[in-house]
Structure formats: C-alpha cells, structure tokens
Design an enzyme around this catalytic site. Sequence first.
Site, short mmCIF file in Angstrom:
data_model
loop_
_atom_site.label_atom_id
_atom_site.label_comp_id
_atom_site.label_asym_id
_atom_site.label_seq_id
_atom_site.Cartn_x
_atom_site.Cartn_y
_atom_site.Cartn_z
N HIS A 1 -18.46 -1.94 3.79
CA HIS A 1 -18.70 -2.71 2.57
C HIS A 1 -20.20 -2.66 2.26
O HIS A 1 -21.02 -2.95 3.13
CB HIS A 1 -18.32 -4.18 2.76
CG HIS A 1 -16.87 -4.43 3.02
ND1 HIS A 1 -16.01 -4.90 2.04
CD2 HIS A 1 -16.12 -4.32 4.15
CE1 HIS A 1 -14.80 -5.06 2.56
NE2 HIS A 1 -14.84 -4.72 3.84
N HIS B 1 -14.03 1.60 6.83
CA HIS B 1 -14.78 1.46 5.58
C HIS B 1 -16.00 0.58 5.80
O HIS B 1 -15.97 -0.36 6.59
CB HIS B 1 -13.91 0.90 4.46
CG HIS B 1 -13.13 -0.33 4.82
ND1 HIS B 1 -11.98 -0.29 5.56
CD2 HIS B 1 -13.35 -1.64 4.55
CE1 HIS B 1 -11.51 -1.51 5.73
NE2 HIS B 1 -12.33 -2.36 5.13
N SER C 1 -8.47 -5.63 6.87
CA SER C 1 -7.14 -5.69 6.25
C SER C 1 -6.62 -4.32 5.86
O SER C 1 -5.42 -4.16 5.63
CB SER C 1 -7.17 -6.61 5.02
OG SER C 1 -8.06 -6.10 4.04
P1 DGP Z 1 -11.37 -5.31 4.83
O1 DGP Z 1 -10.83 -6.69 4.65
O2 DGP Z 1 -12.71 -5.25 5.52
O3 DGP Z 1 -10.32 -4.41 5.47
O4 DGP Z 1 -11.62 -4.76 3.36
C1 DGP Z 1 -10.66 -4.16 2.57
C2 DGP Z 1 -11.15 -4.21 1.16
O5 DGP Z 1 -10.40 -3.31 0.39
C3 DGP Z 1 -11.04 -5.57 0.48
O6 DGP Z 1 -12.34 -6.06 0.18
C4 DGP Z 1 -10.25 -5.31 -0.79
C5 DGP Z 1 -10.29 -3.82 -0.90
N1 DGP Z 1 -9.09 -3.24 -1.46
C6 DGP Z 1 -7.82 -3.45 -1.06
N2 DGP Z 1 -6.96 -2.71 -1.78
C7 DGP Z 1 -7.74 -2.00 -2.65
C8 DGP Z 1 -7.41 -1.02 -3.66
O7 DGP Z 1 -6.27 -0.66 -3.91
N3 DGP Z 1 -8.47 -0.52 -4.35
C9 DGP Z 1 -9.77 -0.90 -4.11
N4 DGP Z 1 -10.72 -0.33 -4.85
N5 DGP Z 1 -10.08 -1.79 -3.16
C10 DGP Z 1 -9.07 -2.33 -2.45
#
Ligand code: DGP
Length: 114
Positions: A102, A100, A95
Amino acid sequence: MSCLFCRIAAGEIPATVVARSDGAIAFRDLSPQAPIHVLVIPTEHITSAAHLAPGNRSPVFGEVMALAAQVAADLGLAESGYRLVVNTGKDGGQSVDHLHVHVLGGRQMTWPPG
Ligand code: DGP
C-alpha cells in the site's frame, strides 16, 4: 485464474492503473484510506511477504518497492512523505492473498497503526 490481483494484472478486471514496470503494476485502491492510496503488486503471483524466499524472490520485491517509490514521487509525495504498508497474513490484516504494497499519502499518518 482465481486470484483477484492476478486478474487485475492480466487486465481481466478493470483497475485505475497509474504505473507499470517490468514485473510490477500499480493501481488505485478501490477503498482509499488516504487522499492517495495506491497498491503495487508483482505481476507474478506471490501469496504474501511470508512467501518471499531468501535470494530468488528478492529481485521481485525490489521491483515492487522501486515502483512504489516512483509512484509516490510521481504523485507528489516525495517531499511530504508517505507510508508503505505490507499487511501479511491474518493478524497482519491481509485480505487479498497476492503480495501488495500500500502506498498511502496526502495526510499525516498516525502511529501506532490499528
Ligand atoms: P489488504 O487488506 O492489505 O489485503 O489490502 C487489500 C486492498 O485491496 C484493500 O485496501 C482493498 C483493495 N481491493 C480489494 N478489491 C479490490 C479491487 O477489486 N480493485 C482494487 N483496485 N482494489 C481492491
């Protein structure tokens, strides 16, 4: 700069940073899916794992993976284990279009993933 994670890496958007290294930064996920949920990103913009060219990009991803392992160890997950996830593209559930990893831990993971 429009990329959310580039802005976090630059300190323009606040995040709970847990570790940094040359070329990578680790911060808590805003929407944790496990008791420990950290994201590790390269500080330079790489859109996804699909954008890692053979050769020249490999050191960057190596740095990200090394920091992911260090963070997992620092947060006490080395013995219990943990999961590293790299969602890639639409079907992969990505998303945020900045590569990145996890780091998920603190509970038993299940398989297959959803
Ligand atoms: P993915 O769905 O694999 O693209 O993971 C994106 C992740 O990013 C999701 O687990 C939520 C996290 N995320 C989205 N916006 C923000 C933000 O503004 N700050 C932080 N710390 N995490 C965020």
